[in-house]
Design an enzyme around this catalytic site. Structure first.
Site, PDB file in Angstrom:
ATOM      1  CG  HIS A   1      54.448  13.961  11.726  1.00  0.00           C
ATOM      2  ND1 HIS A   1      53.955  15.069  11.077  1.00  0.00           N
ATOM      3  CD2 HIS A   1      54.689  14.354  13.001  1.00  0.00           C
ATOM      4  CE1 HIS A   1      53.885  16.070  11.938  1.00  0.00           C
ATOM      5  NE2 HIS A   1      54.336  15.665  13.106  1.00  0.00           N
TER       6      HIS A   1
HETATM    7  P1  TYD Z   1      52.739  15.718  17.280  1.00  0.00           P
HETATM    8  O1  TYD Z   1      52.044  16.405  16.143  1.00  0.00           O
HETATM    9  O2  TYD Z   1      53.098  14.281  17.084  1.00  0.00           O
HETATM   10  O3  TYD Z   1      54.042  16.529  17.688  1.00  0.00           O
HETATM   11  P2  TYD Z   1      55.362  16.818  16.841  1.00  0.00           P
HETATM   12  O4  TYD Z   1      54.997  16.656  15.402  1.00  0.00           O
HETATM   13  O5  TYD Z   1      55.755  18.204  17.191  1.00  0.00           O
HETATM   14  O6  TYD Z   1      56.396  15.844  17.297  1.00  0.00           O
HETATM   15  O7  TYD Z   1      51.812  15.898  18.556  1.00  0.00           O
HETATM   16  C1  TYD Z   1      52.227  15.509  19.842  1.00  0.00           C
HETATM   17  C2  TYD Z   1      50.977  15.243  20.664  1.00  0.00           C
HETATM   18  O8  TYD Z   1      50.200  16.432  20.785  1.00  0.00           O
HETATM   19  C3  TYD Z   1      50.078  14.186  20.053  1.00  0.00           C
HETATM   20  O9  TYD Z   1      49.551  13.399  21.110  1.00  0.00           O
HETATM   21  C4  TYD Z   1      48.955  14.974  19.431  1.00  0.00           C
HETATM   22  C5  TYD Z   1      48.876  16.226  20.280  1.00  0.00           C
HETATM   23  N1  TYD Z   1      48.469  17.402  19.501  1.00  0.00           N
HETATM   24  C6  TYD Z   1      47.197  17.913  19.696  1.00  0.00           C
HETATM   25  O10 TYD Z   1      46.385  17.416  20.503  1.00  0.00           O
HETATM   26  N2  TYD Z   1      46.833  19.028  18.990  1.00  0.00           N
HETATM   27  C7  TYD Z   1      47.672  19.630  18.091  1.00  0.00           C
HETATM   28  O11 TYD Z   1      47.317  20.650  17.466  1.00  0.00           O
HETATM   29  C8  TYD Z   1      48.989  19.045  17.895  1.00  0.00           C
HETATM   30  C9  TYD Z   1      49.947  19.656  16.918  1.00  0.00           C
HETATM   31  C10 TYD Z   1      49.327  17.952  18.624  1.00  0.00           C
END
Ligand code: TYD
Length: 134
Positions: free
Chosen positions: A52
């Site tokens: 993303h």
């Molecule tokens: P995501 O940012 O999509 O993870 P990655 O980019 O590492 O694959 O986040 C995964 C899940 O965690 C999503 O449901 C959002 C949650 N999240 C939070 O609640 N707080 C945060 O600071 C982050 C980074 C993610």
């Protein structure tokens, strides 16, 4: 934003007989104010994270333990950075598509972010990202 704005930042490393100590400070070693930190660990073999971009959020990504690759894409070109030293951070500005992959066993990705978590700040569709960058 484009790949030219990405920087590998060498963080302070204090060495003595008891081991090493590194640190970083908001708006000093890191070119933004830190609002949040999070970490990624226990990644099963072969899994990727990220995939993303953010509209506003900037990040510093550090491999505190082990190693992983960060693939960064500005919509025109992509570059892979291997992180494997706990005193080097990768500065990723907003508007860059980023994916973390090839995690070693027991690796620990530590990320300092300029903004609090906000799902509305995510751009999760690559085609939309490409259109946005044009
Ligand atoms: P995501 O940012 O999509 O993870 P990655 O980019 O590492 O694959 O986040 C995964 C899940 O965690 C999503 O449901 C959002 C949650 N999240 C939070 O609640 N707080 C945060 O600071 C982050 C980074 C993610």
């Amino acid at each position: 934003m484009n790949l030219n704005q990405i920087k590998t930042i060498e963080l302070p490393k204090i060495l003595d007989d008891r081991g090493n100590l590194s640190f970083f400070e908001s708006n000093n070693h890191v070119p933004f104010e830190i609002e949040r930190v999070y970490w990624i660990y226990d990644v099963p073999g072969g899994e990727n994270r990220g995939g993303h971009s953010y509209y506003q959020n900037q990040e510093l990504i550090i491999a505190l333990s082990g190693s992983f690759d960060v693939v960064l894409d500005d919509g025109f070109e992509a570059k892979k950075y291997t992180l494997n030293r706990s005193h080097f951070g990768l500065y990723v500005p907003n508007g860059i598509w980023r994916q973390l992959e090839n995690f070693s066993t027991n690796s620990l990705a530590f990320i300092a972010a300029s903004h609090e978590y906000d799902e509305n700040d995510y751009l999760r569709n690559y085609e939309t990202f490409k259109t946005f960058k044009k």
